[in-house]
Design an enzyme around this catalytic site. Structure first.
Site, short mmCIF file in Angstrom:
data_model
loop_
_atom_site.label_atom_id
_atom_site.label_comp_id
_atom_site.label_asym_id
_atom_site.label_seq_id
_atom_site.Cartn_x
_atom_site.Cartn_y
_atom_site.Cartn_z
N SER A 158 0.82 -6.63 1.97
CA SER A 158 1.37 -5.66 0.82
C SER A 158 2.00 -4.98 1.23
O SER A 158 1.61 -3.68 2.02
CB SER A 158 0.70 -5.15 -0.29
OG SER A 158 1.15 -4.84 -0.83
N TYR A 171 -7.83 -1.25 -2.11
CA TYR A 171 -6.12 -2.50 -1.88
C TYR A 171 -5.71 -1.20 -0.71
O TYR A 171 -5.16 -2.91 0.45
CB TYR A 171 -5.83 -3.25 -2.66
CG TYR A 171 -4.12 -3.95 -2.77
CD1 TYR A 171 -4.80 -5.39 -2.88
CD2 TYR A 171 -3.50 -3.42 -3.15
CE1 TYR A 171 -4.09 -6.19 -2.52
CE2 TYR A 171 -2.43 -4.06 -2.72
CZ TYR A 171 -2.70 -6.08 -2.30
OH TYR A 171 -1.71 -6.91 -1.78
#
Length: 271
Positions: A158, A171
């Site tokens: 990501s 995350y």
């Protein structure tokens, strides 16, 4: 000329023809993984689909069957955080197919958290799914692919791994570590004929990003993400990041001094 040719050569073997290619997508029940399965099915790939939920996988497999010209997609449920589950499915696929051409490790989790909301359980759930699970999977795959002398692994990271962002307290670090892992894998595996791709999406409309309560710039559909990934495979790129009008800005932010980066991120996010 030899050195120049080496610099111009793509980091990975480009993947262009999909008909008959043996592709295993882990994290295929929704979002990017499901869209990628449908896209590759339409191009004639042989597919195995994995995630935790069988029912959702079977629906994706049915969608793929409607688009495929060949054998139906295989449904192989597993929990990526259980290394023994992954190894068992690997063995079944090798017995059926005789090898693997591409494994896409797309399974992941996201929980928006600020620093004061952290808990040991939330930390471990995210890191186990986003980092340790994929690392265990590669440990199970690397000997097979090295023995083949060909094939590819794609790790879905990501752009949140590019730098610290509010609400990505666990995350973001898990995806930053995954990017480092992918780079190290490429150094080891590319000389043995095994390609390693790092997929770095921006915001994509999936069940995970539905938890966000803030504006997501350059939001894409899963179908758009799948097309960008396939285009990246065709280029032989190491990192496939998209949409570029958004990801290039984030890549440039990494070069800013932290005294500029921190206030800019706070201003842009409002957090």
């Amino acid at each position: 000329m030899g050195a120049l040719a080496a610099l111009l050569r793509p980091p990975n073997a480009p993947i262009r023809g999909w008909r008959g290619r043996r592709v295993w997508i882990v994290g295929a029940s929704s979002g990017i993984g499901a869209a990628l399965a449908r896209t590759l099915a339409a191009r004639g790939a042989r597919l195995a689909l994995s995630a935790r939920g069988r029912e959702a996988l079977e629906k994706v497999a049915a969608d793929c069957g409607a688009a495929m010209d060949g054998e139906p997609a295989l449904v192989e449920p597993l929990d990526l955080t259980r290394a023994e589950d992954f190894a068992a499915v690997r063995d079944r696929l090798l017995a059926r197919w005789g090898g693997l051409d591409l494994v896409v490790l797309n399974a992941g989790t996201y929980r928006p958290l600020r620093a004061w909301e952290l808990t040991p359980a939330a930390i471990r759930d995210t890191v186990n799914t986003n980092l340790i699970g994929p690392m265990d999977a590669v440990a199970a795959l690397a000997p097979t692919l090295c023995a083949q002398g060909e094939g590819a692994i794609a790790l879905v990271g990501s752009v949140a791994g590019y730098g610290g962002l509010p609400k990505a307290t666990v995350y973001g670090p898990s995806k930053a570590a995954l990017a480092n892992f992918a780079e190290t894998l490429h150094l080891d595996l590319a000389p043995r004929g095994v390609s390693v791709f790092l997929i770095s999406p921006g915001f994509v409309a999936t069940p995970l990003t539905a938890a966000n309560d803030f504006h997501m710039p350059a939001l894409q559909t899963p179908a758009q993400a799948a097309e960008a990934i396939v285009a990246g495979f065709a280029r032989g790129a190491f990192e496939i990041h998209f949409p570029r009008r958004f990801t290039m800005v984030l890549r440039l932010l990494r070069w800013l001094p932290r005294r500029l980066y921190f206030p800019l991120v706070r201003k842009v996010t409002g957090l």
